[in-house]
Design an enzyme around this catalytic site. Sequence first.
Site, PDB file in Angstrom:
ATOM      1  N   GLU A 271       0.848  -1.209   0.000  1.00  0.00           N
ATOM      2  CA  GLU A 271       0.000   0.000   0.000  1.00  0.00           C
ATOM      3  C   GLU A 271       0.879   1.253   0.000  1.00  0.00           C
ATOM      4  OE1 GLU A 271      -2.102  -0.364   3.675  1.00  0.00           O
ATOM      5  OE2 GLU A 271      -3.245  -2.110   3.053  1.00  0.00           O
ATOM      6  N   GLY A 273       2.286   4.931  -0.711  1.00  0.00           N
ATOM      7  CA  GLY A 273       1.761   6.252  -1.081  1.00  0.00           C
ATOM      8  C   GLY A 273       2.919   7.160  -1.432  1.00  0.00           C
ATOM      9  N   CYS A 341      -2.762  33.361  10.017  1.00  0.00           N
ATOM     10  CA  CYS A 341      -2.558  33.974  11.322  1.00  0.00           C
ATOM     11  C   CYS A 341      -2.222  32.951  12.396  1.00  0.00           C
ATOM     12  CB  CYS A 341      -3.810  34.746  11.707  1.00  0.00           C
ATOM     13  SG  CYS A 341      -4.115  36.034  10.511  1.00  0.00           S
TER      14      CYS A 341
HETATM   15  N1  LLP Z   1      -1.387   1.908   4.490  1.00  0.00           N
HETATM   16  C1  LLP Z   1      -1.904   2.372   5.648  1.00  0.00           C
HETATM   17  C2  LLP Z   1      -2.778   1.516   6.426  1.00  0.00           C
HETATM   18  C3  LLP Z   1      -1.580   3.671   6.066  1.00  0.00           C
HETATM   19  O1  LLP Z   1      -2.081   4.121   7.227  1.00  0.00           O
HETATM   20  C4  LLP Z   1      -0.733   4.485   5.286  1.00  0.00           C
HETATM   21  C5  LLP Z   1      -0.387   5.848   5.695  1.00  0.00           C
HETATM   22  C6  LLP Z   1      -0.218   3.962   4.072  1.00  0.00           C
HETATM   23  C7  LLP Z   1      -0.569   2.662   3.718  1.00  0.00           C
HETATM   24  C8  LLP Z   1       0.677   4.737   3.156  1.00  0.00           C
HETATM   25  O2  LLP Z   1       1.873   5.048   3.759  1.00  0.00           O
HETATM   26  P1  LLP Z   1       3.080   5.687   2.906  1.00  0.00           P
HETATM   27  O3  LLP Z   1       3.571   4.661   1.910  1.00  0.00           O
HETATM   28  O4  LLP Z   1       2.571   6.872   2.206  1.00  0.00           O
HETATM   29  O5  LLP Z   1       4.099   6.009   3.918  1.00  0.00           O
HETATM   30  N2  LLP Z   1       0.406  12.708   6.666  1.00  0.00           N
HETATM   31  C9  LLP Z   1       1.657  12.045   6.958  1.00  0.00           C
HETATM   32  C10 LLP Z   1       1.641  10.593   6.588  1.00  0.00           C
HETATM   33  C11 LLP Z   1       0.497   9.815   7.199  1.00  0.00           C
HETATM   34  C12 LLP Z   1       0.477   8.389   6.775  1.00  0.00           C
HETATM   35  C13 LLP Z   1      -0.772   7.736   7.186  1.00  0.00           C
HETATM   36  N3  LLP Z   1      -0.863   6.387   6.758  1.00  0.00           N
HETATM   37  C14 LLP Z   1       2.794  12.802   6.280  1.00  0.00           C
HETATM   38  O6  LLP Z   1       2.531  13.804   5.618  1.00  0.00           O
HETATM   39  O7  LLP Z   1       3.953  12.427   6.422  1.00  0.00           O
END
Ligand code: LLP
Length: 409
Positions: A271, A273, A341
């Site tokens: 998964e 991102g 702000c």
């Molecule tokens: N799978 C699950 C169950 C997740 O909770 C997440 C991310 C991913 C996959 C994807 O993770 P990645 O490959 O993108 O690291 N807003 C934060 C990141 C929050 C991630 C939440 N879960 C930031 O800007 O660093």
Amino acid sequence: MNFIQLRNNNLCIENISALKLTKKYQTPFYCYSLAQLKNNFLNFNSIFKNIKPIICFAVKSNSNLTLLRELRKIGSGADVVSIGELLKAIKAGINSKKIVFSGVGKTEEEIKKAIKKRILLINIESESEAILINKLSKNLSKKTSVGIRLNPNINGKTHKKISTGTKGEKFGLLYSDCINLCKKIEKMKNLKLEGLSVHIGSQIKNIKPFKDMLSRLDKVIKRTKINFKFIDLGGGMGISYLNKEKKLNLKKYSQLVQKFVKNKNVKIIFEPGRIIIADTGVLISKILYIKKSGSKKFIILDAGMNDLMRPSLYNVKHQIIPIKKSNKRFNGNIEFVGPICESSDKFLNQRGFSEIKEGDYVSLTHVGAYGMSLSSNYNVRPKVAEVMVTGSSHKLIRKRQSLENLVKD
Ligand code: LLP
């Protein structure tokens, strides 16, 4: 490969200069390189080619429909965490058998939709959720494929706000709870336990936590003796945001996963991102004012923390570069801030920068993941436009929110 770079002192997204785009689109706006996106996805795919995983792009990192469609065209599935993300993935044409649904707080409405759409896996995070999915499946005369999410109690050694795999966190089920719930789910008539899932956090740069994670999964498999059809390893692969910053060694990870699947008849799901989309996007912003304060210069941008939350939320740095680099340099202390702000509305503090003046433009880099998707209307500011570049052409892929809409209620 880098499709966003300075060429002759001009920032170019593929073959278009950012300066040209500022003539067409109102700043601030997000701009993505399609070639970079494809390159990242295909690169990920090829690193893991021996295990042929199902790659479910984490929609939470970027939910732009056009980008989701492009990912679908090159084989991506989707990891969703809400009915909105589920509907978007479906609208993007992603096959429901390539969609997994995670999250600790799925509502009845969300679960029903996922059951009806017959998605690949609903990843269960608690016993109450399992009971509810079973009940709703029964009402709908369905047998639903589910996974169970393990909380392996592993510290991903990442930012504490994006760490999800340790004991104190709300995510998944601890080892013995997981084993017990597996047994219970197996007895639930309207559930088919097909998956074991895990996600220990985001932006993980060391291989060790992943290695430990795989061995905890092995323990669960051995103990339950369940032939899980799918092992969902989540996302979390760390990238390098700043020059020379360490990133995850993906090849090593791939070798570990190859070893893990040996002699198992399982399909791996990922998964990812950030690793797919972070470096595909920049946020182009205009310098509204330059304000001197003592020995420091504040560079006040038209982009604020509502447009890009990451620096104020996690205290992380996104590199800022001028879209037209000057040969002259300013050597003092500067701080890039937004117009909101709040004193946390700041992007970067640094010494020295290419000489810039009011009305010039800069670009915040590596903002393709958790940039637009985390943005808000704070201070009644419209969500900004998104633009996609491919080769020498560009197109608007999300309109800037209209003020009219924003002020109507
Ligand atoms: N799978 C699950 C169950 C997740 O909770 C997440 C991310 C991913 C996959 C994807 O993770 P990645 O490959 O993108 O690291 N807003 C934060 C990141 C929050 C991630 C939440 N879960 C930031 O800007 O660093």
